[in-house]
Structure formats: structure tokens, C-alpha cells
Design a protein around this motif. Structure first.
Motif, PDB file in Angstrom:
ATOM      1  N   GLY A 180      73.715  75.404   6.128  1.00  0.00           N
ATOM      2  CA  GLY A 180      72.827  76.166   6.935  1.00  0.00           C
ATOM      3  C   GLY A 180      72.962  75.621   8.734  1.00  0.00           C
ATOM      4  N   ASP A 181      72.101  76.306   9.281  1.00  0.00           N
ATOM      5  CA  ASP A 181      72.069  76.148  10.775  1.00  0.00           C
ATOM      6  C   ASP A 181      71.368  74.968  11.251  1.00  0.00           C
ATOM      7  OD1 ASP A 181      72.645  76.455  13.583  1.00  0.00           O
ATOM      8  OD2 ASP A 181      71.601  78.115  13.514  1.00  0.00           O
ATOM      9  N   THR A 182      71.736  73.535  10.675  1.00  0.00           N
ATOM     10  CA  THR A 182      70.706  72.596  10.823  1.00  0.00           C
ATOM     11  C   THR A 182      71.639  71.308  11.302  1.00  0.00           C
ATOM     12  OG1 THR A 182      71.823  71.846   8.439  1.00  0.00           O
ATOM     13  CG2 THR A 182      69.744  73.210   8.310  1.00  0.00           C
ATOM     14  N   PRO A 183      70.720  70.355  11.775  1.00  0.00           N
ATOM     15  CA  PRO A 183      71.211  69.201  12.043  1.00  0.00           C
ATOM     16  C   PRO A 183      72.279  68.487  11.113  1.00  0.00           C
ATOM     17  CG  PRO A 183      68.834  69.079  12.849  1.00  0.00           C
ATOM     18  CD  PRO A 183      69.183  70.580  12.064  1.00  0.00           C
ATOM     19  N   LEU A 184      71.571  68.582   9.902  1.00  0.00           N
ATOM     20  CA  LEU A 184      72.624  67.810   8.859  1.00  0.00           C
ATOM     21  C   LEU A 184      74.027  68.380   8.786  1.00  0.00           C
ATOM     22  CD1 LEU A 184      73.132  65.942   6.518  1.00  0.00           C
ATOM     23  CD2 LEU A 184      72.165  67.536   5.027  1.00  0.00           C
ATOM     24  N   GLY A 185      74.110  70.038   8.855  1.00  0.00           N
ATOM     25  CA  GLY A 185      75.245  70.563   9.006  1.00  0.00           C
ATOM     26  C   GLY A 185      76.025  70.219  10.314  1.00  0.00           C
TER      27      GLY A 185
END
Length: 664
Positions: A180-185
Motif C-alpha cells: 500500500g501507500d505506506t511508510p513500510l512500502g
């Protein structure tokens, strides 16, 4: 998950990163935090690039980045470099690469460092959600690794450093499909490339996690440090930046909220402030942010260490749970308190400094978008009726002496608070001014029970943000849910520095979901003229709203996500941004992305509502979110068409003249 992203939450300690040598100017370790910026001239204009680079170095840049979108620009870096060296300028050059591995491989043989973006270096970005099986995902990763490997080998052979720079807005479809559009990504996108570097025994790597959203940016950098530690990877140096911060005050405030929050925690080895201005304007702002920390460890007062684990999640935004007191806490947006207590006298017209505009002709007040919610008048209550919606705070003695007026709210010291009973206080709202030391076990016991208190937290510690954060941790650990106003006092001798200091001190707390209000005050000289006081109050009031907006906790004005210009830009960004701002700056809470080219186009706008993107000379594409609505609009018509698009969506309102600005 252990939270090891920060060397210390309570004392200033810089993270010890691996040293990376970049053209004789090392970064990381015990070396100073470095300043860099990026040229805006066309890379094929050799002399223009050289002259601008010299101006940037003069302004304080220690590294200069130049875009190389294709082979011809990458090759011309050699001519730029030769001319700079001929003129005695040895500043390390960085090639900025998007989409073109061949250009990166050529540039790596010429300059001291290359920057690659994993989201668009041999990866796909078509804004399609693609379902990957584990096998197809792994096969795609392997394909990208093989495309990336030659660059790593060339950098290793030539002693060229590399920045693996993830941008929130340009994550690949593959990463988006899984994370997803995430910090983890964002972190995983960089780690895929980094693991290959380590396999090749190549370690001259710098990492960055840039976003226009300050919350996402801070969370991504923290998570990156955490993941490096967890996986046993090297502690690579960090390049800090907020992408597309914008221009003028908003750009500086936004940069300070993001970059300053990380510097407070000891993270960061080089800084680039991305402003929609000439690149030589960026370096002094970066230097002001960095210089706050050169003597920080020596001047800071010790803060009691935290026992146990940090009681908030530093990798995800959650606002601290609070109960509602009048209009503080609960689901309310953070409130702004303007401090007018030092004014010798207060007339109707003076309230304009707090954002409340008085028209003598109409005998009416009109509140602008930046109208303070409360004013603090200290020992001198306002002698007239306040405009509707504005509330007043006075000292406890003034409140008591004025006969416990219901429309006044008292500000109490810890001693006065503990010496009184609930019957002697305001029945609905009492402000308690306290610092960390005042939060004794006795005080915490009172705060646990009293449903009328709004705590006003202050500190005189040079290491201000961590001491205030430590106080919040005490409240959370004690199960106390009273709302908290963060109060900071500054001498406004240098407004530009005050702007950055306040954005860092308060913005860093808001990013972590801490704070239900903001109160900035000045302790300027008491013999200051009334007009000078009003200008200072107005500056701090606007700054308060700017910080809340930059931290994404209260949207009170239009937000412009505008990239810094570079050699790829297809129109005059500064001029265009100013023109769009002039026509749209009354649209409260709307986010408009203004991007000079398709590289910084739909992706880099990330969470903008509308986008204005250069797609060719004199041609503009208009976006609604990430979707292109008009593909090739003539530049002279583009702003009108953008407004028309907003009108179609029911989001356009006509501009009203609110009144005269302060000091006019």
C-alpha cells in the motif's frame, strides 16, 4: 516491535552512522551534518549550470545535485565538472536519475555520487493495482536487481557514492500492491536495492525517505532506521528532506516540521530544504535548522530518562486520547491561543493581530481563516465585548479580582491550583501552566480526577521538544486524558529562525499526535512600541496555524505541494506558483500540487486534491487526485481550467475581501 529508531528520547545524541566519502567531503559518523541543494538550470546549459553551482556553494551548499534525465545530460555532467574544477570549485556533484539506468551508469563514471529512486528505476509506475503472486513478485524483484547490479558494480569500481532515495509519491505498482501507500512500502522499496548493494560488498550508500506529507516522511525515516537495525544491515547515513515543501513561509515551516523532528531525535547526516525558490535560497534555511544542534548536547538540561517502553507508536499517527474540555481535546482540532498579555493597551482594531478583523464602518468583527480561538490577556482583561467565538484567558488573580466572570478562564500556577478547591475555580475550564518538574505524583493525582483542566505545558530546556514529549509520556503512563496546550516563548530578533525553531519544537510533538493546542509568545523588550508588539503577535499567530497545517493536524488554508525547480522543469515554477496562489489561497483545506515535469508529476503530488503538471513546453496536464483530467492545456489557459475543474466538483468559492492586513 521494539522501538530502536532513536539513540535517546531524552538526551541529545546523534545516531552514529557509517561514514560515506563523497568526493573528499565525508558524510556520517562524527562529521558535521551537511547541506545540499539542486540546480534549476537546464543541464545542457553548461555555463548556466556552472554559474548557479558557484552561487549555491557561496550560499553554503556542500554538495550540488544536477538532474540527468537522459544520456546527453549525463554526458554533459563531465563538461560542467571540468569547468567547475577549472574555476577552483571542488564541490562534489550528484547526478539525479529517474527512469534511465543507462544515464545512471554513465553519470557514475563522471560525478562523485548518483541518486536513484527505486520506484522508477527499472520498476513500473502506471497507477495500476496489479495482483502479484509470491512467485511473480519474486521474479519481478529479480529482474530489477539484475538491471540495478551493473550500476552498483560501476559505483564500486569508480569510488562513486550512491543515494537510494525513495519518494512517497513514486512507489512502484508492485510495492503498492503488496504494502500500500505506506511508510513500510517506502522502506521496503529502498531495502530491496540496499540488500543487493551489500551482496556486492558495496557500502558507499546514503538513504532517504522523502514525502510531502510530514507525518509519512517522519514515520518512514524512523521505520527505516528500525529495519536496518533489525536486519543487521549497516547504519547507513540519512539524507533528510520534505519533498515539494512549497515556497515562502509555508515551505520553511513544513520543512522544519519534518526535518526538525528527525534532527531532534539525532537522525540525519545531510539536509536538503526543497523550496520553490532559487536553490541558493535553500542552503541558509538548511544551515539554520542544522545549527540548532551543534551545541545542543552541551546546553541541554538533563531530562529524567523514560522507564519502560515509549507509550506511543512512532511509526504510525495516533492522536493522544483526551476528554473534551469546552472546545479542547476530544474530537476538536488543536486550538490556537494568541498571547496579548504584554500589550500596554488593547483596542478593537488590535485584535487583528490575533486574526479578528474589526471594521469601524460596519462596527463588526470578521474572523479570517487564521483567527485565534483564545487570547491570553494576563493581568489586563479586555475592557470590551469580544467578537463571537473568541474566548479570553486571564491570570487567576485577575479572574478572581474581576468576580469570577464566566466568559473569562483562569490560568493558574501549580501552587495556586493545589491551594484551591474546585469551588474556587472556574466550573468548566481552568488552564494550568506547568513544566515537567511540576508533574509530581500529587499533581498527577489531581489531574486524573479534574475534568475542567487544560494543561498548558512549557519548558525552558534548550532540548525543548524531548522534555515536552517526556511530560506527555508521564501523562499517558498515568492514564491522564486532560487536553494539553503546548506553550513556547521566543525572542523574535530573527523571525526566520523563530519560524524554524517553533515549527520544530511544536511540530515534532504534533507529528506524534501530542498536543491539543498551541500558544506561541514573545518575550521581547518591555519598552517595545505597540505596533512592533502587534507585528510580533500577528507573526506568531500565523506561525501557529502554519505549524498545525504542516503537521496535518488542522487545515486552515490552501496547501501548495510545489516542487523545487530543476533542470527538468517545463515552466517558471516560482512565477506559476505565485500566480496560482494569488487566485486560490482562499480555498481552505484544499491541496494543490504544482509540478514542473512528469517525473515530479502525479506520483510526487501524492495526496493533493488537484494537480498542475508540466508535460511539454507551454503545455500543462490537470489532475484530480492521481487521475489526469486534461492532458495538454495551453499554459495561458491552464489556471482558468483548473478553477473550472474545482467549480465542476463544487469545491470552488469566490474570493472575499476580509479586511486590512496587520501593519497596513
Amino acid at each position: 516491535m521494539n522501538k530502536t529508531y532513536c539513540p535517546s528520547l531524552t538526551e541529545y545524541k546523534r545516531r552514529v552512522s557509517r561514514v560515506v566519502n563523497i568526493g573528499g567531503v565525508p558524510m556520517g559518523g562524527d562529521y558535521p551534518i551537511r547541506v545540499q541543494s539542486m540546480t534549476t538550470v537546464d543541464t545542457m546549459d553548461t555555463m548556466g549550470s556552472v554559474e548557479q553551482t558557484l552561487r549555491m556553494v557561496e550560499a553554503g551548499c556542500e554538495y550540488v545535485r544536477i538532474t540527468a534525465p537522459s544520456m546527453k545530460e549525463a554526458q554533459n555532467l563531465l563538461e560542467i565538472r571540468k569547468e567547475l574544477r577549472k574555476r577552483g570549485c571542488n564541490v562534489p556533484l550528484i547526478a539525479d536519475i529517474h527512469f534511465t539506468p543507462n544515464a545512471a551508469e554513465l553519470a557514475a563514471r563522471i560525478v562523485e555520487k548518483v541518486r536513484v529512486n527505486p520506484g522508477n528505476y527499472a520498476d513500473k509506475k502506471k497507477f495500476e493495482e496489479i495482483e502479484y503472486t509470491d512467485a511473480t513478485y519474486a521474479a519481478e524483484v529479480e529482474r530489477i536487481r539484475e538491471r540495478f547490479r551493473p550500476l552498483v558494480q560501476i559505483c564500486k569500481q569508480h569510488g562513486t557514492a550512491m543515494r537510494i532515495g525513495t519518494n512517497h509519491g513514486s512507489l512502484s505498482d508492485r510495492i503498492l500492491s503488496r504494502y500500500g501507500d505506506t511508510p513500510l512500502g517506502m522502506v521496503e522499496s529502498a531495502l530491496e536495492f540496499l540488500r543487493l548493494c551489500e551482496e556486492e560488498n558495496y557500502y558507499d550508500v546514503v538513504l532517504s525517505m522523502k514525502a510531502s506529507n510530514t507525518q509519512v516522511m517522519v514515520q518512514a525515516y524512523r521505520l527505516l532506521v528500525q529495519k536496518l537495525d533489525e536486519e543487521g544491515l549497516q547504519p547507513y547515513p540519512l539524507h533528510l528532506g520534505v519533498t515539494e515543501a512549497g515556497e515562502a513561509e509555508d515551505g520553511r515551516i513544513k520543512s522544519a516540521v519534518g526535518i526538525g523532528t528527525l534532527l531532534e531525535d539525532g537522525l540525519g547526516d545531510t539536509v536538503r530544504v526543497s523550496l520553490t525558490e532559487a536553490p541558493e535560497a535553500e542552503a541558509p534555511v538548511a544551515r539554520m535548522l542544522i545549527d540548532r544542534y551543534t551545541g545542543r548536547a552541551a546546553t541541554a538540561r538533563p531530562i529524567k530518562p523514560l522507564v519502560g517502553e515509549e507509550p506511543i507508536n512512532p511509526f504510525q499517527y495516533f492522536r493522544r486520547h483526551t476528554h473534551e474540555v469546552v472546545n479542547f481535546g476530544g474530537q476538536n482540532v488543536p486550538r490556537v491561543v494568541a498571547d496579548l498579555s504584554r500589550l500596554p493597551h488593547l483596542e478593537y482594531g488590535d485584535l487583528r493581530a490575533a486574526g479578528h478583523l474589526y471594521s469601524p464602518f460596519l462596527d463588526k468583527f470578521q474572523m479570517g481563516d487564521l483567527g485565534a480561538d483564545y487570547i491570553y490577556t494576563g493581568e489586563r482583561p479586555v475592557p470590551y465585548m469580544l467578537p463571537n467565538g473568541l474566548k479570553e484567558i486571564v491570570t487567576f488573580t485577575a479572574w478572581r479580582d474581576a468576580g469570577h466572570r464566566p466568559e473569562h478562564y483562569p490560568l493558574m500556577t501549580p501552587d495556586a491550583y493545589l491551594a484551591t478547591t474546585p469551588a474556587q475555580r472556574h466550573p468548566q475550564l481552568n488552564f494550568l501552566l506547568a513544566d515537567l518538574a511540576a508533574l509530581t505524583s500529587e499533581m498527577l493525582q489531581h489531574l486524573r480526577i479534574d475534568q475542567t483542566v487544560v494543561l498548558t505545558l512549557e519548558t525552558s530546556n534548550a532540548h525543548a521538544m524531548p522534555e515536552l514529549r517526556r511530560a506527555f509520556f508521564d501523562l499517558i503512563n498515568a492514564g491522564i486524558t486532560c487536553p494539553v496546550v503546548v506553550r513556547r516563548c521566543y525572542t523574535i530578533e530573527n523571525p526566520a529562525q523563530t519560524q524554524l525553531d517553533a515549527a520544530t519544537d511544536v511540530g515534532g510533538l504534533l507529528i506524534d499526535g501530542l498536543g491539543d493546542g498551541i500558544s506561541l509568545c514573545t518575550d521581547a523588550l518591555p519598552n517595545q512600541e505597540q505596533d512592533a508588539w502587534l507585528r510580533d503577535i500577528d507573526t506568531l499567530n500565523q506561525l501557529s496555524f502554519g505549524i498545525l497545517q504542516a503537521a496535518r493536524t488542522r487545515m486552515s488554508k490552501t496547501e501548495y505541494i510545489s516542487c523545487p525547480s530543476c533542470g527538468r522543469t517545463l515552466f517558471d515554477l516560482q512565477e506559476t506558483t505565485a500566480m496560482i496562489r494569488k487566485r486560490t489561497d482562499h480555498l481552505k483545506g484544499i491541496k494543490i500540487g504544482i509540478m514542473g515535469c512528469i517525473v515530479n508529476g502525479p506520483g510526487e503530488m501524492a495526496d493533493a486534491d488537484y494537480g498542475y503538471v508540466g508535460v511539454g513546453k507551454g503545455k500543462i496536464a490537470l489532475y484530480r487526485g492521481q487521475e489526469v483530467i486534461k492532458k495538454s492545456v495551453p499554459e495561458e489557459r491552464a489556471v482558468d481550467d483548473l478553477i473550472e475543474l474545482m467549480r465542476e466538483d463544487g469545491r470552488w468559492i469566490e474570493k472575499e475581501v476580509l479586511g486590512e492586513p496587520v501593519g497596513s
